[in-house]
Design an enzyme around this catalytic site. Structure first.
Site, PDB file in Angstrom:
ATOM      1  N   GLU A 145     -35.827 -32.105 -18.674  1.00 49.34           N
ATOM      2  CA  GLU A 145     -34.908 -32.384 -19.765  1.00 49.34           C
ATOM      3  C   GLU A 145     -33.905 -31.263 -19.938  1.00 49.34           C
ATOM      4  O   GLU A 145     -34.191 -30.100 -19.646  1.00 49.34           O
ATOM      5  CB  GLU A 145     -35.693 -32.602 -21.075  1.00 49.34           C
ATOM      6  CG  GLU A 145     -36.545 -33.858 -21.039  1.00 49.34           C
ATOM      7  CD  GLU A 145     -37.401 -34.041 -22.284  1.00 49.34           C
ATOM      8  OE1 GLU A 145     -37.426 -33.123 -23.127  1.00 49.34           O
ATOM      9  OE2 GLU A 145     -38.045 -35.098 -22.403  1.00 49.34           O
ATOM     10  N   CYS A 172     -28.678 -26.191 -22.841  1.00 47.40           N
ATOM     11  CA  CYS A 172     -30.042 -25.666 -22.723  1.00 47.40           C
ATOM     12  C   CYS A 172     -30.660 -26.336 -21.501  1.00 47.40           C
ATOM     13  O   CYS A 172     -30.809 -27.559 -21.471  1.00 47.40           O
ATOM     14  CB  CYS A 172     -30.838 -25.993 -23.982  1.00 47.40           C
ATOM     15  SG  CYS A 172     -32.575 -25.508 -23.893  1.00 47.40           S
ATOM     16  N   CYS A 227     -44.470 -26.092 -16.632  1.00 47.11           N
ATOM     17  CA  CYS A 227     -44.331 -24.644 -16.839  1.00 47.11           C
ATOM     18  C   CYS A 227     -45.504 -23.908 -16.227  1.00 47.11           C
ATOM     19  O   CYS A 227     -46.626 -24.403 -16.191  1.00 47.11           O
ATOM     20  CB  CYS A 227     -44.233 -24.322 -18.332  1.00 47.11           C
ATOM     21  SG  CYS A 227     -43.846 -22.578 -18.668  1.00 47.11           S
ATOM     22  N   CYS A 284     -48.317 -21.260 -23.266  1.00 54.23           N
ATOM     23  CA  CYS A 284     -48.074 -21.024 -24.692  1.00 54.23           C
ATOM     24  C   CYS A 284     -48.594 -22.223 -25.500  1.00 54.23           C
ATOM     25  O   CYS A 284     -48.188 -23.362 -25.263  1.00 54.23           O
ATOM     26  CB  CYS A 284     -46.586 -20.813 -24.946  1.00 54.23           C
ATOM     27  SG  CYS A 284     -45.883 -19.460 -23.964  1.00 54.23           S
ATOM     28  N   CYS A 323     -46.146 -24.862 -27.385  1.00 59.39           N
ATOM     29  CA  CYS A 323     -45.022 -25.465 -26.660  1.00 59.39           C
ATOM     30  C   CYS A 323     -45.436 -26.760 -25.966  1.00 59.39           C
ATOM     31  O   CYS A 323     -46.462 -26.809 -25.276  1.00 59.39           O
ATOM     32  CB  CYS A 323     -44.492 -24.469 -25.625  1.00 59.39           C
ATOM     33  SG  CYS A 323     -43.106 -25.095 -24.660  1.00 59.39           S
ATOM     34  N   CYS A 349     -34.733 -27.238 -28.316  1.00 56.83           N
ATOM     35  CA  CYS A 349     -34.575 -26.420 -27.123  1.00 56.83           C
ATOM     36  C   CYS A 349     -35.702 -25.397 -27.050  1.00 56.83           C
ATOM     37  O   CYS A 349     -36.021 -24.735 -28.026  1.00 56.83           O
ATOM     38  CB  CYS A 349     -33.223 -25.718 -27.187  1.00 56.83           C
ATOM     39  SG  CYS A 349     -32.635 -25.112 -25.623  1.00 56.83           S
TER      40      CYS A 349
END
Length: 346
Positions: A94, A107, A114, A118, A121, A339
């Protein structure tokens, strides 16, 4: 036709020139193709109208252009635009266009999923599938530049690497993409208008400083208390705050570029005086500014936006110590386009 054709954008201009020479053509053809690929943003070899049909057919036989496709574009009530970007292998990332009265910011994502974990997130809930290629990062920026011109009648002004993924875990490809974004042979944007945001990988921050990069650095800090940071960002157990501090001091010595700390305040997690005092102390190590970011909850779990009083307490303490701080309101809430927390909720 070769079955395993290479993405032509992986070639340097010199490699393209050599390809044409080795196939009995003139080296300048490589320059023409390079211009089509980057400056003119060609999606196919058929777009390259100043090349003969024979040359285009030869390119088609040997290469592909793994261009992105904007699968779904959503526009928010506040003008924010979120793109679901489909890659050549059907994976999706995205990107977001964030407009203000004076500028438009892209962004962009650097990984599918990832590398990090975290807890707050949405992207971290997706396992890392792969790194994005330089062309795929470049394409996100080019697509948002087009949207900015279409909807706001002005070119893209800023870029932040705060989408899906940890940019410094895809360092070579992010650097190559930025090289082309800032090149006169690409989009020709100033590196000063680009910010790379990292969750804080000291070794790579030092490498950026050694590489004398010209873009800006942001660090997703979220707590300057070791135990809290470790809890909300478990990977940071391998990167203690003392190491992060040292890498940022090194960064500033080398680049003389201020650091931006991205900081979300959560209810019952880092909204106390201890956390505020720790942030103020950490901010005194290198010249910096702080963005206090409104949180866009990913579920009904423990990560919830802190009260306005808690945010005001942070602002007051930072202001008292002459540390620049701004509150960044979440944009595109109605289309889930925060973002830095990109990923579809499930």
């Amino acid at each position: 036709m070769q079955t395993n054709r290479k993405d032509i954008r992986a070639l340097t201009k010199e490699q393209l020139r050599n390809f044409f020479v080795s196939n009995g053509d003139k080296a300048f053809r490589g320059n023409q193709v390079y211009e089509w690929l980057w400056q003119k943003k060609a999606h196919s070899f058929e777009d390259m109208t100043n090349l003969s049909k024979e040359v285009r057919a030869m390119l088609e036989d040997n290469f592909v252009i793994n261009h992105i496709k904007v699968d779904l574009m959503q526009r928010s009530e506040d003008g924010t635009v979120k793109n679901a970007v489909r890659l050549h292998d059907d994976l999706v990332v995205e990107s977001v266009l964030i407009p203000t009265e004076t500028r438009t910011t892209a962004c962009v994502s650097s990984q599918v999923g990832c590398s990090l974990d975290c807890n707050f997130c949405a992207t971290a809930r997706l396992k890392r599938m792969r790194n994005l290629e330089p062309g795929e990062i470049y394409d996100q920026v080019a697509a948002i530049d087009n949207e900015s011109r279409l909807y706001y009648d002005r070119p893209l002004s800023n870029i932040v690497f705060m989408g899906m993924g940890e940019p410094l875990m895809n360092y070579p490809n992010v650097m190559k993409a930025i090289e082309m974004i800032t090149s006169n042979e690409g989009l020709g944007m100033s590196p000063k208008r680009i910010t790379v945001s990292t969750s804080g990988i000291p070794k790579m921050i030092k490498k950026m400083a050694d590489d004398e990069v010209k873009f800006k650095l942001a660090v997703s800090l979220h707590s300057a208390v070791e135990e809290i940071r470790n809890e909300i960002m478990p990977f940071t157990k391998n990167f203690p705050l003392t190491d992060l501090r040292e890498s940022l001091e090194y960064w500033y010595r080398k680049t003389k570029s201020k650091v931006t700390y991205e900081y979300v305040v959560w209810k019952g997690i880092n909204d106390d005086k201890k956390s505020i005092d720790a942030l103020v102390k950490f901010c005194k190590y290198v010249p910096c500014k702080v963005n206090l970011i409104e949180y866009n909850p990913i579920d009904d779990g423990k990560f919830q936006q802190a009260s306005n009083d808690a945010i005001d307490a942070y602002i007051a303490a930072l202001d008292k110590n002459n540390i620049v701080a701004k509150v960044r309101r979440s944009r595109g809430k109605d289309i889930d386009a925060a973002c830095g927390q990109l990923a579809n909720k499930s």
